[in-house]
Design a protein around this motif. Structure first.
Motif, short mmCIF file in Angstrom:
data_model
loop_
_atom_site.label_atom_id
_atom_site.label_comp_id
_atom_site.label_asym_id
_atom_site.label_seq_id
_atom_site.Cartn_x
_atom_site.Cartn_y
_atom_site.Cartn_z
N VAL A 177 14.32 -13.33 -9.33
CA VAL A 177 15.41 -12.74 -10.11
C VAL A 177 14.91 -12.35 -11.49
N ILE A 178 14.10 -13.22 -12.10
CA ILE A 178 13.52 -12.91 -13.41
C ILE A 178 12.71 -11.63 -13.34
N PHE A 179 11.88 -11.49 -12.32
CA PHE A 179 11.05 -10.29 -12.21
C PHE A 179 11.91 -9.03 -12.13
N VAL A 180 12.94 -9.06 -11.31
CA VAL A 180 13.83 -7.90 -11.18
C VAL A 180 14.50 -7.60 -12.52
N LEU A 181 15.00 -8.63 -13.19
CA LEU A 181 15.67 -8.43 -14.48
C LEU A 181 14.69 -7.95 -15.55
N VAL A 182 13.45 -8.41 -15.51
CA VAL A 182 12.45 -7.96 -16.48
C VAL A 182 12.16 -6.48 -16.28
N VAL A 183 12.03 -6.05 -15.03
CA VAL A 183 11.82 -4.63 -14.77
C VAL A 183 12.98 -3.82 -15.33
N LEU A 184 14.21 -4.28 -15.09
CA LEU A 184 15.38 -3.60 -15.64
C LEU A 184 15.37 -3.61 -17.17
N ARG A 185 14.96 -4.75 -17.74
CA ARG A 185 14.93 -4.85 -19.20
C ARG A 185 13.90 -3.90 -19.81
N VAL A 186 12.74 -3.81 -19.19
CA VAL A 186 11.71 -2.89 -19.70
C VAL A 186 12.21 -1.45 -19.60
N GLY A 241 6.63 -6.68 -40.02
CA GLY A 241 7.02 -5.81 -38.91
C GLY A 241 5.97 -5.78 -37.82
N LEU A 242 4.71 -5.74 -38.23
CA LEU A 242 3.60 -5.76 -37.27
C LEU A 242 3.59 -7.05 -36.46
N ALA A 243 3.81 -8.18 -37.15
CA ALA A 243 3.86 -9.47 -36.45
C ALA A 243 5.03 -9.53 -35.48
N ALA A 244 6.19 -9.02 -35.89
CA ALA A 244 7.36 -9.01 -35.01
C ALA A 244 7.10 -8.15 -33.78
N ARG A 245 6.52 -6.96 -33.98
CA ARG A 245 6.21 -6.08 -32.84
C ARG A 245 5.20 -6.74 -31.92
N ALA A 246 4.17 -7.35 -32.48
CA ALA A 246 3.13 -8.01 -31.66
C ALA A 246 3.73 -9.17 -30.87
N GLY A 247 4.59 -9.95 -31.50
CA GLY A 247 5.23 -11.06 -30.80
C GLY A 247 6.10 -10.58 -29.65
N HIS A 248 6.85 -9.50 -29.87
CA HIS A 248 7.69 -8.96 -28.81
C HIS A 248 6.86 -8.35 -27.68
N VAL A 249 5.78 -7.67 -28.03
CA VAL A 249 4.89 -7.12 -26.99
C VAL A 249 4.31 -8.25 -26.15
N ALA A 250 3.89 -9.33 -26.81
CA ALA A 250 3.34 -10.48 -26.07
C ALA A 250 4.39 -11.09 -25.16
N LEU A 251 5.62 -11.25 -25.64
CA LEU A 251 6.69 -11.80 -24.80
C LEU A 251 6.97 -10.89 -23.60
N TYR A 252 7.08 -9.60 -23.84
CA TYR A 252 7.31 -8.67 -22.74
C TYR A 252 6.16 -8.70 -21.74
N ALA A 253 4.92 -8.72 -22.25
CA ALA A 253 3.76 -8.76 -21.35
C ALA A 253 3.80 -9.99 -20.46
N LEU A 254 4.10 -11.14 -21.05
CA LEU A 254 4.17 -12.36 -20.25
C LEU A 254 5.36 -12.35 -19.29
N MET A 255 6.48 -11.75 -19.72
CA MET A 255 7.63 -11.67 -18.82
C MET A 255 7.31 -10.83 -17.58
N VAL A 256 6.39 -9.89 -17.72
CA VAL A 256 5.97 -9.08 -16.57
C VAL A 256 4.86 -9.79 -15.79
N LEU A 257 3.84 -10.27 -16.50
CA LEU A 257 2.65 -10.82 -15.85
C LEU A 257 2.90 -12.13 -15.12
N ILE A 258 3.72 -13.00 -15.68
CA ILE A 258 3.94 -14.30 -15.05
C ILE A 258 4.56 -14.16 -13.66
N PRO A 259 5.69 -13.46 -13.51
CA PRO A 259 6.22 -13.31 -12.15
C PRO A 259 5.34 -12.42 -11.28
#
Length: 176
Positions: A55-64, A83-101
């Motif tokens: 379910v997480i994987f499907v929702l992550v695809v929808l979220r992206v 701003g750079l740190a915030a963008r980097a943190g969000h990119v890392a979170l999104y990357a892990l939300m995709v890669l983990i599942p």
């Protein structure tokens, strides 16, 4: 429904908080697995890991996809290093939300057990198992713990923004 420069829309907020709850459930389940002895309760919690992960994987695809659709409308992360740190943190979170599942799905595809969350088979058992697919998934757990660290950092920074800087960051995602 859509994001604006001032706040995130209802769809973004629903995906954010829904995924947050599901990801925290997954992390809670793994903490339970690592710290408690086997029991019916532990088995029930850990047994939800695969279906919830799907379910997480499907929702992550929808979220992206939704984030890409709203890319030009979203609140800014800020200027300079902050701003750079915030963008980097969000990119890392999104990357892990995709890669983990994704790594879990690769493992499920190559595993010697069928992958059948919710009772319907998605991947049949592989005999023999596909070794490289199972090996890829060895990173699944480590990335999960890294995700926990990033989530804690994310929560800490929301607290700094809201309590110390009082810049309204939490309101943008909370919908207040």
């Amino acid at each position: 429904m859509r994001d604006t420069a001032l706040r995130y829309g209802k769809v973004t907020r629903l995906l954010h908080w829904g995924l947050a709850a599901l990801i925290l459930w997954q992390l809670f389940g793994m903490v339970v697995k690592v710290t408690m002895e086997k029991s019916p309760t532990v088995s029930a919690i850990v047994g939800s890991h695969q279906p919830v992960g799907l379910v997480i994987f499907v929702l992550v695809v929808l979220r992206v996809l939704w984030a890409l659709i709203n890319r030009g409308n979203r609140p800014a992360h800020g200027e300079g290093l902050q701003g750079l740190a915030a963008r980097a943190g969000h990119v890392a979170l999104y990357a892990l939300m995709v890669l983990i599942p994704f790594t879990a799905l690769v493992r499920a595809w190559g595993n010697q057990r069928a992958f059948a969350p919710f009772g319907f088979e998605i991947f049949p058992a592989q005999e023999p198992p596909v070794e490289w697919a199972v090996a890829v998934a060895e990173w699944h757990g480590e990335m999960g713990w890294l995700m926990l660290v990033l989530i804690l950092g994310h929560i800490a920074m929301v607290a700094v923004h809201d309590l110390a800087w009082r810049d309204g960051t939490l309101r943008k995602m909370a919908g207040r």
